[in-house]
Design a protein around this motif. Structure first.
Motif, PDB file in Angstrom:
ATOM      1  N   GLY A   1       0.788  -1.227   0.000  1.00 53.51           N
ATOM      2  CA  GLY A   1       0.000   0.000   0.000  1.00 53.51           C
ATOM      3  C   GLY A   1       0.816   1.271   0.000  1.00 53.51           C
ATOM      4  O   GLY A   1       0.246   2.368  -0.062  1.00 53.51           O
ATOM      5  N   ALA A   2       2.150   1.166   0.037  1.00 51.59           N
ATOM      6  CA  ALA A   2       3.017   2.354   0.091  1.00 51.59           C
ATOM      7  C   ALA A   2       3.479   2.735  -1.305  1.00 51.59           C
ATOM      8  O   ALA A   2       3.781   1.875  -2.139  1.00 51.59           O
ATOM      9  N   SER A   3       3.561   4.031  -1.573  1.00 55.05           N
ATOM     10  CA  SER A   3       4.234   4.499  -2.775  1.00 55.05           C
ATOM     11  C   SER A   3       5.738   4.506  -2.504  1.00 55.05           C
ATOM     12  O   SER A   3       6.182   4.703  -1.368  1.00 55.05           O
ATOM     13  N   VAL A   4       6.522   4.255  -3.569  1.00 55.77           N
ATOM     14  CA  VAL A   4       7.971   4.117  -3.407  1.00 55.77           C
ATOM     15  C   VAL A   4       8.672   5.062  -4.368  1.00 55.77           C
ATOM     16  O   VAL A   4       8.430   5.025  -5.578  1.00 55.77           O
TER      17      VAL A   4
ATOM     18  N   GLY B   1       1.140   3.205   3.392  1.00 50.99           N
ATOM     19  CA  GLY B   1       1.179   1.759   3.434  1.00 50.99           C
ATOM     20  C   GLY B   1       0.739   1.190   4.762  1.00 50.99           C
ATOM     21  O   GLY B   1       0.264   1.905   5.653  1.00 50.99           O
ATOM     22  N   HIS B   2       0.916  -0.113   4.898  1.00 50.48           N
ATOM     23  CA  HIS B   2       0.473  -0.817   6.100  1.00 50.48           C
ATOM     24  C   HIS B   2       1.386  -2.014   6.331  1.00 50.48           C
ATOM     25  O   HIS B   2       2.075  -2.492   5.414  1.00 50.48           O
ATOM     26  N   GLY B   3       1.404  -2.506   7.548  1.00 48.90           N
ATOM     27  CA  GLY B   3       2.250  -3.655   7.864  1.00 48.90           C
ATOM     28  C   GLY B   3       3.714  -3.289   7.922  1.00 48.90           C
ATOM     29  O   GLY B   3       4.087  -2.207   8.394  1.00 48.90           O
ATOM     30  N   ALA B   4       4.555  -4.190   7.437  1.00 47.43           N
ATOM     31  CA  ALA B   4       6.007  -3.965   7.475  1.00 47.43           C
ATOM     32  C   ALA B   4       6.634  -4.567   6.227  1.00 47.43           C
ATOM     33  O   ALA B   4       6.098  -5.503   5.631  1.00 47.43           O
ATOM     34  N   ILE B   5       7.784  -4.022   5.852  1.00 45.55           N
ATOM     35  CA  ILE B   5       8.467  -4.461   4.636  1.00 45.55           C
ATOM     36  C   ILE B   5       9.960  -4.636   4.909  1.00 45.55           C
ATOM     37  O   ILE B   5      10.582  -3.819   5.588  1.00 45.55           O
ATOM     38  N   SER B   6      10.517  -5.726   4.400  1.00 48.18           N
ATOM     39  CA  SER B   6      11.975  -5.896   4.418  1.00 48.18           C
ATOM     40  C   SER B   6      12.543  -5.273   3.157  1.00 48.18           C
ATOM     41  O   SER B   6      11.875  -5.235   2.116  1.00 48.18           O
ATOM     42  N   VAL B   7      13.770  -4.780   3.234  1.00 49.17           N
ATOM     43  CA  VAL B   7      14.382  -4.096   2.090  1.00 49.17           C
ATOM     44  C   VAL B   7      15.858  -4.474   1.990  1.00 49.17           C
ATOM     45  O   VAL B   7      16.489  -4.843   2.983  1.00 49.17           O
TER      46      VAL B   7
ATOM     47  N   ALA C   1      12.974  -5.379   9.310  1.00 50.53           N
ATOM     48  CA  ALA C   1      11.912  -4.778   8.506  1.00 50.53           C
ATOM     49  C   ALA C   1      11.672  -3.351   8.971  1.00 50.53           C
ATOM     50  O   ALA C   1      12.030  -2.969  10.096  1.00 50.53           O
ATOM     51  N   PHE C   2      11.077  -2.554   8.080  1.00 49.38           N
ATOM     52  CA  PHE C   2      10.579  -1.225   8.420  1.00 49.38           C
ATOM     53  C   PHE C   2       9.068  -1.308   8.617  1.00 49.38           C
ATOM     54  O   PHE C   2       8.364  -1.960   7.838  1.00 49.38           O
ATOM     55  N   ALA C   3       8.558  -0.626   9.627  1.00 49.67           N
ATOM     56  CA  ALA C   3       7.113  -0.510   9.821  1.00 49.67           C
ATOM     57  C   ALA C   3       6.565   0.571   8.910  1.00 49.67           C
ATOM     58  O   ALA C   3       7.152   1.659   8.791  1.00 49.67           O
ATOM     59  N   LEU C   4       5.448   0.278   8.249  1.00 49.12           N
ATOM     60  CA  LEU C   4       4.780   1.231   7.367  1.00 49.12           C
ATOM     61  C   LEU C   4       3.500   1.713   8.027  1.00 49.12           C
ATOM     62  O   LEU C   4       2.931   1.028   8.874  1.00 49.12           O
TER      63      LEU C   4
END
Length: 367
Positions: free
Chosen positions: A113-116, A138-144, A305-308
């Motif tokens: 849900g996040a723009s990048v 966005g929502h949740g969390a993402i690893s990068v 991960a980063f929290a969104l």
């Protein structure tokens, strides 16, 4: 290929906007052109000559790209390494700035849900690409992770900022001997990068890339608490140059090394992906689901991960550069201050122009 090229005095970078990969990077120094980044030998081949199920990011495997998530997309449906590595980006800004050039690209798809946004900056007389990625909403969390790859024709020597330890995962990348091969022990762990457990017993030196070691190996280095930038320096023998990759450890606490030297026998690799080293700085475990849950790195106190969240943003920065090699060994110390980078040990000490404020060392990363 849809390609956008940015230039500043002494440096140029081209982005393949169909997948967000850096297609080329050229640093000019003393009449030489240094090309620190790798491009897979099958890039540009007719699509019908490659496996039909190959992700676009592998079809066009080049240079460096953003992984979000890193490895398996097993939370939100997407190809290996996520949509940022496999789908199109649009130019939203591109213009000269004081002493260089800056461009902003936006991923057409959203991630959780996040723009990048991808922000690339070149500076006159600097041998470095300065990158920033920003996730908004966005929502949740993402690893990068970043995924820079370099290649050598006669191997090279590596040096690193201080690391707590190095560890390999439970399973090798190529466990089937009819498809490929590996040399490291899985799982394996050491605090001495010169002596990592080997699959056949004994140890291997992670700081020495040897061309006669045909293998596909993967190992994660965890940054120590040293207060400076995280860095990897690779002295490439035949290329006679020094490849440098830098990060803020508060943002990207691990560096993953991918040794890809003829270790895969199936298409499109076919034993021809030679002398390649991925220097992959990240905030991740292997796979999205693993990264946002309990995993071996979080149990070591390492963020994966980063929290969104709606109305908020997270960002992280990264630097890739190339310099002529001074001597035969990489530096043993890299420090940045007052608009300069100082390299010492392993050869004559030297200083080069560097944006020492860019990595924001000492600032904690959220999420």
């Amino acid at each position: 290929m849809d390609k956008v090229t940015l230039k500043a005095r002494g440096i140029s970078v081209s982005l393949d906007t169909t997948v967000g990969h850096i297609a080329d990077m050229v640093v000019e120094d003393g009449g030489r052109q240094l090309r620190p980044l790798h491009r897979a030998p099958w890039v540009g081949a007719p699509r019908d000559t490659l496996p039909a199920d190959l992700p676009e990011g592998t079809v066009r495997l080049s240079g460096d790209f953003l992984c979000a998530p890193f490895s398996r997309s097993d939370v939100e449906e997407a190809p290996l390494h996520g949509w940022p590595a496999n789908s199109a980006w649009d130019v939203t800004e591109s213009s000269a700035v004081d002493g260089g050039w800056r461009a902003v690209f936006r991923l057409r798809r959203k991630v959780m849900g996040a723009s990048v946004d991808k922000i690339l900056t070149l500076r006159d007389g600097h041998a470095f690409l300065y990158q920033e990625h920003v996730f908004s909403g966005g929502h949740g969390a993402i690893s990068v992770a970043h995924h820079p790859m370099t290649a050598m024709t006669d191997g090279g020597r590596l040096a690193f900022s201080p690391k707590r330890f190095a560890a390999s995962p439970t399973d090798p990348l190529e466990p089937d001997p009819t498809r490929g091969r590996f040399l490291l022990a899985y799982p394996g762990r050491t605090s001495d990068l010169g002596h990592f457990p080997a699959a056949g017993g004994g140890t291997l030196d992670l700081t020495d890339y040897r061309m006669d070691d045909r293998r596909e190996d993967f190992v994660t280095l965890v940054e120590a608490d040293h207060g400076g930038p995280g860095w990897t320096a690779l002295a490439r023998r035949a290329e006679d140059d020094l490849v440098l990759v830098l990060k803020n450890p508060a943002e990207l606490p691990v560096t993953m090394l991918w040794f890809s030297n003829g270790g895969r026998d199936y298409a499109p690799w076919s034993g021809r992906h030679l002398g390649v080293l991925g220097i992959e700085d990240g905030r991740t475990a292997v796979g999205h689901a693993a990264s946002i849950g309990d995993n071996w790195l979080t149990r070591e106190g390492v963020a994966t991960a980063f929290a969104l969240g709606e109305g908020s943003s997270v960002s992280f920065r990264h630097v890739i550069g190339a310099l002529p090699l001074s001597g035969t060994e990489p530096p043993q110390e890299v420090t940045t201050a007052d608009g300069r980078m100082r390299l010492s040990g392993g050869g004559p000490a030297r200083e080069v122009p560097f944006d020492s404020d860019f990595l924001r060392i000492g600032q904690a990363a959220a999420g």
